[in-house]
Enzyme design. Structure first.
Site, PDB file in Angstrom:
ATOM      1  N   TYR A 158       0.912  -1.177  -0.014  1.00 25.50           N
ATOM      2  CA  TYR A 158      -0.171   0.042  -0.070  1.00 25.50           C
ATOM      3  C   TYR A 158       0.749   1.355   0.192  1.00 25.50           C
ATOM      4  O   TYR A 158       1.954   1.348   0.834  1.00 25.50           O
ATOM      5  CB  TYR A 158      -0.753   0.044   1.346  1.00 25.50           C
ATOM      6  CG  TYR A 158      -1.903   1.255   1.409  1.00 25.50           C
ATOM      7  CD1 TYR A 158      -2.893   1.432   0.367  1.00 25.50           C
ATOM      8  CD2 TYR A 158      -1.296   2.320   2.438  1.00 25.50           C
ATOM      9  CE1 TYR A 158      -3.718   2.597   0.423  1.00 25.50           C
ATOM     10  CE2 TYR A 158      -2.217   3.283   2.488  1.00 25.50           C
ATOM     11  CZ  TYR A 158      -3.267   3.436   1.739  1.00 25.50           C
ATOM     12  OH  TYR A 158      -4.276   4.675   1.620  1.00 25.50           O
TER      13      TYR A 158
ATOM     14  N   ASP B  21       9.370   2.961  -0.312  1.00 29.21           N
ATOM     15  CA  ASP B  21       8.212   3.637   0.700  1.00 29.21           C
ATOM     16  C   ASP B  21       8.186   3.085   2.179  1.00 29.21           C
ATOM     17  O   ASP B  21       7.841   2.314   2.483  1.00 29.21           O
ATOM     18  CB  ASP B  21       6.734   3.377   0.111  1.00 29.21           C
ATOM     19  CG  ASP B  21       5.889   4.047   0.822  1.00 29.21           C
ATOM     20  OD1 ASP B  21       5.986   4.540   1.930  1.00 29.21           O
ATOM     21  OD2 ASP B  21       4.616   3.710   0.555  1.00 29.21           O
TER      22      ASP B  21
ATOM     23  N   LYS C 229       3.973   8.990   8.898  1.00 26.75           N
ATOM     24  CA  LYS C 229       3.761   8.116  10.252  1.00 26.75           C
ATOM     25  C   LYS C 229       4.714   8.728  11.236  1.00 26.75           C
ATOM     26  O   LYS C 229       4.630   9.793  11.845  1.00 26.75           O
ATOM     27  CB  LYS C 229       3.720   6.740  10.057  1.00 26.75           C
ATOM     28  CG  LYS C 229       2.674   6.320   9.100  1.00 26.75           C
ATOM     29  CD  LYS C 229       2.128   5.212   9.083  1.00 26.75           C
ATOM     30  CE  LYS C 229       0.827   4.860   8.338  1.00 26.75           C
ATOM     31  NZ  LYS C 229       0.739   4.057   6.851  1.00 26.75           N
TER      32      LYS C 229
END
Ligand SMILES: *Cc1c(COP(=O)(O)O)cnc(C)c1O
Length: 453
Positions: free
Chosen positions: A168, A263, A291
């Site tokens: 994702y 990522d 995050k």
């Protein structure tokens, strides 16, 4: 009141509590709030993963967090392993982060002009990361990845992107694409509203499959701008890739003049200060963050060599901007959190997690349960499987998620908060003490006994 009556009924229907299951916690207030929220927001939420669609009951409305604990609107207390989906590696309401934010707040919230706090966070990151020379702050992981993709296309002057099934990368158009039929195909959009012509620029292949990536580069020769992979795929279970495979990705991208994008929105500052790049000791061309980098505030970032970053506006022709990018309050939270991390948290955090995971493994092995616990650093994933390794999305049995649903309910009823889907990993924070992890282990043992009764 009504809740407790319902509870009595549902538990007597399922044969009372003699199957080991616990009575449900009260969700009266959360349920009321959720009913209201449904009038305001699609599905009652501002991000679909929060909606408890694949677990029991209404989503819990959280009132506050402190250390590893959160409290919901009904006053239930939980040890939290979701940790805001990863950002809170120091736990909730960490003193240093709170103080830094409070101090920054005194000077105003946003200027749309440079501030020294941006320099400070950049310095902290760049001086302690061998894999980056320049960085650009944005406001979310999605934005970071979307910008990294544009940068890769602008730098290579090529259009196609290779991504992996089970990774994702946020919700931008080029990345909401899933595998089509056949080993190497154009992707199919995984969301309504993404034009097919966009999906045609994204090639989706399985993880852990060298032939698939070779075929993709063969079929789309000189068209691939970048290969993007999660540092360690952790959004669809925990799909730990072998060192050799990631090295191969590095090799084949270089050979084909394509960029390799890590990522690291989850793995950045999680596996260690330098994330997955250092974990593998592989130099990616572009790295994205989110995050943890914002200490719980909305921050994302992407970084690369000075050469690659020189393609970004205003130096170069790849446009990327943000009204609230580098927001001082968000920078202050990031500076505080990363400063604590740099001064040494990982060793004890990772070893604490390892002990916890090994105890769970011993328990499920002794019980002969069809459960495996995969883990890296302070990330863990409880999978209802008997496979020794799960490295590709297709190795996950969707039917096993029913078992997760039962476990999730039992855990909530024992004061343990896990992400509301069996595809989500758990995060241990530095605020989880040995005692908290002991309590969690016992709750997991009991919950698994209910699952397998
Ligand atoms: C969470 C996540 C994103 C998206 O970040 P948002 O801040 O939710 O936009 C992108 N990539 C990975 C690997 C993620 O885990």
């Amino acid at each position: 009141m009504i809740d407790s009556i319902k509870k009595m009924f549902s538990s007597s229907e399922s044969g009372g509590y003699n199957d080991g299951s616990k009575p449900d916690i009260s969700r009266e207030k959360s349920t009321q709030l959720y009913e209201k929220a449904k009038q305001y927001f699609p599905g009652g939420v501002n991000s679909p993963v929060r909606a408890f669609k694949s677990v029991h009951g209404a989503p819990l409305f959280i009132e506050k967090g402190d250390g590893c604990r959160i409290w919901d609107a009904d006053g239930n207390e939980f040890i939290d392993f979701c940790c805001s989906w990863g950002p809170l590696i120091l736990g909730h309401n960490h003193e240093k982060v709170r103080e830094s934010v409070t101090e920054a707040l005194q000077n105003g919230l946003s200027f749309g002009a440079p501030t020294v706090l941006e320099n400070e966070l950049a310095e902290l990151i760049l001086q302690n990361n061998r894999y980056l020379e320049k960085i650009r702050f944005v406001s979310s992981g999605t934005e970071a990845v979307m910008s990294a993709i544009r940068l890769a296309r602008g730098y290579t002057k090529k259009d196609k992107i290779i991504k992996f099934e089970g990774c994702y990368h946020g919700h931008s158009d080029s990345l909401l694409v899933k595998a089509g039929s056949g080993l190497v195909t154009f992707g199919e959009t995984s969301s309504a509203g993404v034009p097919k012509s966009f999906a045609d620029e994204t090639i989706v292949i399985p993880l852990n499959d060298k032939d698939a990536i070779e075929d993709a580069f063969g079929q789309f020769k000189d068209q691939v701008a970048a290969v993007i992979i999660e540092g360690i795929p952790a959004n669809n279970g925990l799909l730990i890739q072998e060192q050799e495979y990631v090295e191969y990705l590095r090799k084949i991208t270089t050979e084909n003049n394509a960029l390799l994008i890590f990522d690291e929105v989850i793995t950045g500052f999680r596996l260690g200060f330098e994330g997955a790049a250092a974990y593998y000791d592989i130099q990616p061309d572009i790295i994205t963050y989110g995050k943890i980098i914002g200490g719980g505030m909305p921050v994302g970032a992407y970084g690369a060599s000075s050469d690659i970053m020189s393609y970004i506006s205003p130096d170069g022709g790849v446009y990327q901007a943000g009204t609230l990018s580098g927001n001082p309050i968000a920078m202050a939270a990031g500076i505080a959190q990363l400063t604590v991390l740099k001064n040494g948290v990982y060793k004890s955090l990772n070893s604490k997690t390892k002990d916890f995971v090994e105890a769970l493994r011993r328990f499920v092995a002794a019980k002969n349960y069809k459960v495996k616990i995969f883990s890296v650093g302070s990330i863990f994933w409880i999978a209802f499987t008997d496979q020794e390794q799960i490295r590709a999305a297709s190795d996950i049995d969707p039917a096993s998620m029913e078992k997760y649903k039962v476990m999730h309910r039992e855990l909530l009823n024992r004061g343990i908060y896990f992400g509301p889907s069996g595809y989500e990993v758990g995060f241990v924070s530095s605020a989880h003490t040995k005692t908290d992890l002991e309590k969690t282990k016992r709750a997991i043992f009991e919950s698994l006994e209910v699952v397998f009764r």
